[in-house]
Scaffold this active site. Structure first.
Site, PDB file in Angstrom:
ATOM      1  N   ASP A   1     -10.998  -5.915  -2.297  1.00  0.00           N
ATOM      2  CA  ASP A   1     -10.013  -6.585  -3.152  1.00  0.00           C
ATOM      3  C   ASP A   1      -8.841  -7.096  -2.318  1.00  0.00           C
ATOM      4  OD1 ASP A   1     -11.588  -5.786  -5.294  1.00  0.00           O
ATOM      5  OD2 ASP A   1     -10.373  -4.006  -5.700  1.00  0.00           O
TER       6      ASP A   1
ATOM      7  N   ASP B   1      -1.286  -1.670   4.843  1.00  0.00           N
ATOM      8  CA  ASP B   1      -1.363  -0.645   5.882  1.00  0.00           C
ATOM      9  C   ASP B   1      -2.560  -0.925   6.783  1.00  0.00           C
ATOM     10  OD1 ASP B   1      -1.492   1.601   7.451  1.00  0.00           O
ATOM     11  OD2 ASP B   1      -1.345   3.018   5.789  1.00  0.00           O
TER      12      ASP B   1
ATOM     13  N   HIS C   1     -10.097   0.072  -1.961  1.00  0.00           N
ATOM     14  CA  HIS C   1     -10.273  -1.259  -2.549  1.00  0.00           C
ATOM     15  C   HIS C   1     -10.107  -2.354  -1.491  1.00  0.00           C
ATOM     16  CE1 HIS C   1      -5.973  -0.609  -2.658  1.00  0.00           C
ATOM     17  NE2 HIS C   1      -5.755  -1.858  -3.006  1.00  0.00           N
TER      18      HIS C   1
ATOM     19  N   ARG D   1      -7.427 -13.719   1.249  1.00  0.00           N
ATOM     20  CA  ARG D   1      -8.218 -14.941   1.352  1.00  0.00           C
ATOM     21  C   ARG D   1      -7.767 -15.985   0.334  1.00  0.00           C
ATOM     22  NH1 ARG D   1     -12.004 -16.961  -1.538  1.00  0.00           N
ATOM     23  NH2 ARG D   1     -13.449 -18.460  -0.681  1.00  0.00           N
TER      24      ARG D   1
ATOM     25  N   GLY E   1      -2.969  -1.943  -7.939  1.00  0.00           N
ATOM     26  CA  GLY E   1      -3.885  -2.710  -7.093  1.00  0.00           C
ATOM     27  C   GLY E   1      -5.346  -2.323  -7.259  1.00  0.00           C
TER      28      GLY E   1
ATOM     29  N   HIS F   1       0.844  -1.189   0.000  1.00  0.00           N
ATOM     30  CA  HIS F   1       0.000   0.000   0.000  1.00  0.00           C
ATOM     31  C   HIS F   1       0.882   1.243   0.000  1.00  0.00           C
ATOM     32  CE1 HIS F   1      -3.610  -2.340   1.773  1.00  0.00           C
ATOM     33  NE2 HIS F   1      -3.657  -2.306   0.457  1.00  0.00           N
TER      34      HIS F   1
END
Length: 164
Positions: free
Chosen positions: A102, A92, A99, A108, A67, A20
């Site tokens: 996402d 972060d 997002h 996951r 991203g 990030h």
């Protein structure tokens, strides 16, 4: 006579690098510190992160989209296809991202496919310094055949309506 060079890995690893905005400098510093090891592997990164790593460190990076523009999903697809061996994702935890769904989906999918994930410098140090970096290792990808071949509720409901 001993060599001070890092031994060549028995297998090239495919490593995803994601950060990030507030963590890009941390990732840049970590990659710079570990660049001798990382140069021996195939590196993938979301757009801005990949461009920064290439420009600042001269590394060869397979750059995907940014991203928020789909790069997280592209990394997820590479994980699902078995391309990515592990992911370094300096996210972060103090800043909400536009997002976030996402990001959660990417984390996951890495867990679903049994991919090691480092979310901070310490865990990244543990992964890259593992003896498994230079050893033959086969990821035990989960077998989801039972899940894929299950009878879904709508199919069961249809059978009941048909009298089956």
């Amino acid at each position: 006579m001993e060599s001070s060079e890092t031994p060549a890995p028995s297998r090239t690893r495919h490593i995803a690098l994601v950060a990030h905005d507030n963590r890009k400098s941390d990732l840049l510093d970590w990659v710079d510190y570990n660049s001798d090891v990382l140069r021996q592997h195939d590196l993938y990164a979301t757009g801005t992160t990949g461009r920064i790593l290439e420009d600042k460190l001269g590394l060869s990076i397979n750059k995907l989209q940014s991203g928020p523009l789909g790069g997280d999903q592209q990394i997820g697809a590479l994980i699902t296809s078995g391309t990515i061996d592990f992911m370094i994702f300096f996210w972060d935890p103090l800043q909400q991202q536009p997002h976030d769904p996402d990001v959660k989906a990417l984390l996951r999918i890495a867990v679903v496919w049994n991919i090691p994930i480092a979310c901070n410098r310490t865990s990244a140090d543990f992964i890259i310094s593992s003896p498994l970096m230079n050893a033959s290792y086969e990821n035990k990808r989960p077998d989801y055949d039972t899940h894929l071949n299950r009878q879904v509720a709508s199919e069961v409901a249809g059978e009941i309506e048909e009298g089956g």
